[in-house]
Design an enzyme around this catalytic site. Structure first.
Site, PDB file in Angstrom:
ATOM      1  N   LEU A  96      -3.947  -4.986  -4.479  1.00  0.00           N
ATOM      2  CA  LEU A  96      -3.858  -4.730  -3.043  1.00  0.00           C
ATOM      3  C   LEU A  96      -4.743  -5.767  -2.343  1.00  0.00           C
ATOM      4  CD1 LEU A  96      -2.853  -2.541  -0.926  1.00  0.00           C
ATOM      5  CD2 LEU A  96      -5.241  -1.843  -0.889  1.00  0.00           C
ATOM      6  N   LYS A 152       0.858  -1.195   0.000  1.00  0.00           N
ATOM      7  CA  LYS A 152       0.000   0.000   0.000  1.00  0.00           C
ATOM      8  C   LYS A 152       0.893   1.244   0.000  1.00  0.00           C
ATOM      9  CE  LYS A 152      -4.478   1.467   1.795  1.00  0.00           C
ATOM     10  NZ  LYS A 152      -5.081   1.741   0.501  1.00  0.00           N
TER      11      LYS A 152
HETATM   12  N1  PDD Z   1      -8.038   2.538  -1.120  1.00  0.00           N
HETATM   13  N2  PDD Z   1      -7.392  -1.399  -4.224  1.00  0.00           N
HETATM   14  C1  PDD Z   1      -6.721  -0.249  -4.155  1.00  0.00           C
HETATM   15  C2  PDD Z   1      -5.745   0.079  -5.232  1.00  0.00           C
HETATM   16  C3  PDD Z   1      -6.947   0.640  -3.085  1.00  0.00           C
HETATM   17  O1  PDD Z   1      -6.269   1.799  -3.014  1.00  0.00           O
HETATM   18  C4  PDD Z   1      -7.904   0.296  -2.094  1.00  0.00           C
HETATM   19  C5  PDD Z   1      -8.159   1.182  -0.912  1.00  0.00           C
HETATM   20  C6  PDD Z   1      -8.591  -0.919  -2.221  1.00  0.00           C
HETATM   21  C7  PDD Z   1      -9.589  -1.371  -1.198  1.00  0.00           C
HETATM   22  O2  PDD Z   1      -8.928  -1.742  -0.018  1.00  0.00           O
HETATM   23  P1  PDD Z   1      -9.630  -1.682   1.412  1.00  0.00           P
HETATM   24  O3  PDD Z   1     -10.826  -2.560   1.335  1.00  0.00           O
HETATM   25  O4  PDD Z   1      -8.596  -2.251   2.346  1.00  0.00           O
HETATM   26  O5  PDD Z   1      -9.966  -0.258   1.648  1.00  0.00           O
HETATM   27  C8  PDD Z   1      -8.296  -1.753  -3.280  1.00  0.00           C
HETATM   28  C9  PDD Z   1      -8.032   3.429   0.013  1.00  0.00           C
HETATM   29  C10 PDD Z   1      -9.306   3.454   0.745  1.00  0.00           C
HETATM   30  C11 PDD Z   1      -7.542   4.811  -0.418  1.00  0.00           C
HETATM   31  O6  PDD Z   1      -6.551   4.838  -1.140  1.00  0.00           O
HETATM   32  O7  PDD Z   1      -8.107   5.822  -0.019  1.00  0.00           O
END
Ligand code: PDD
Length: 287
Positions: free
Chosen positions: A206, A149
């Site tokens: 991710l 991330k």
């Molecule tokens: N984004 N894929 C990507 C590329 C992401 O950046 C995110 C999350 C997700 C979903 O992951 P999760 O369920 O753990 O939120 C999938 C966050 C919220 C952001 O960048 O603001």
């Protein structure tokens, strides 16, 4: 609650607007850092252990040494002092400020650690969750370690901007081999003949925390789920599509590149999983 967003910058609590960062911060110069976003419901961080575990893994994968336990304490303190009940927590750690060289700095450069707690006065996804949303497909231009991330989000930002310019909520990213990996900031699921499909965990996506929860909820609901990707070409054969994410939760998709999905209506399996998600949130708050 004041209107200032409350932050904790390297252990010092202050308004977010007063945080200043060195121009030599490696996050600023190189995108050399990682982040995490958590949802707060009724004053409680949701799926906290899962998010923090992913944060530790992201830090490990790029060899940033940081005391996560100390960050957790700061996060809890900032959340409490912010008085935020509905909102989100942003957490970011960079490799710190050091003279600009590509290789990691030698010596004891302390990481720069930021946490802030933002109230969610408006839920931007509320209408999309109810009515369903439109998306586009775009080439996945990202690097080969999307499991980290990382704060390097240029390709994600460009994809999201393209979607916004076309009046869409999200861009589905398509790999060179034609597979749909995920969204620019969400995970993607398809439904075919009653079976839910989503990309398997790999360096191409991710490991979404909401993705993980929804796969478990599908199991609870007796809905078969396969961690198998689908291609952009296969989208017209899907009965339903939906997105998941920390702030998005579960969002039905009703249009992809202008073509209707399920005649433009959120499908029954998506609706079932949306309900299961809400039930899970309520359950976890009552514990
Ligand atoms: N984004 N894929 C990507 C590329 C992401 O950046 C995110 C999350 C997700 C979903 O992951 P999760 O369920 O753990 O939120 C999938 C966050 C919220 C952001 O960048 O603001």
């Amino acid at each position: 609650m004041s209107h200032e967003i409350l932050a904790n910058w390297n252990g010092v609590e202050m308004p977010l607007s007063e945080v200043t960062v060195s121009a030599l911060d490696r996050g600023f110069l190189f995108g050399d850092g990682v982040y995490e976003v958590l949802r707060v419901y009724k004053g409680q961080p949701f799926l906290e252990a899962e998010h923090l575990e992913r944060f530790r893994r992201s830090l490990d994968k790029i060899s940033i040494v940081c005391q996560v336990d100390r960050l957790i304490e700061r996060m809890q303190m900032t959340l409490e002092n912010s008085g935020v009940t509905e909102g989100m927590i942003y957490m970011q750690v960079t490799r710190g400020a050091a003279p600009r060289t590509h290789r990691f700095p030698s010596g004891d450069v302390p990481p720069n650690e930021l946490i802030y707690v933002e109230p969610m006065e408006v839920d931007h996804y509320a209408e999309a969750r109810e009515q369903g949303a439109a998306v586009i497909t775009v080439p996945d231009l990202r690097w080969k370690r999307c499991d980290i991330k990382s704060i390097n989000l240029l390709a994600n930002c460009m994809a999201a901007q393209q979607a916004a310019e076309q009046g869409c909520i999200e861009a589905l990213l398509v790999n060179a081999d034609g597979t749909v990996t995920e969204g620019s900031h969400t995970s993607v699921f398809g439904v075919r003949d009653g079976h839910v499909l989503t990309s398997p965990l790999s360096p191409s996506i991710l490991p979404g925390i909401t993705r993980g929860l929804v796969t478990r909820l599908a199991g609870r609901c007796g809905i078969p789920l396969h961690e198998t990707s689908f291609s952009a070409e296969e989208i017209p054969q899907l009965d339903e599509l939906f997105l998941t994410g920390t702030t998005a939760e579960v969002v039905p998709l009703i249009r992809v590149d202008g073509n209707l999905v399920n005649d433009g209506h959120p499908g029954p399996i998506t609706r079932r999983l949306q309900r299961a998600y809400q039930e899970f949130v309520a359950e976890s708050l009552s514990i």
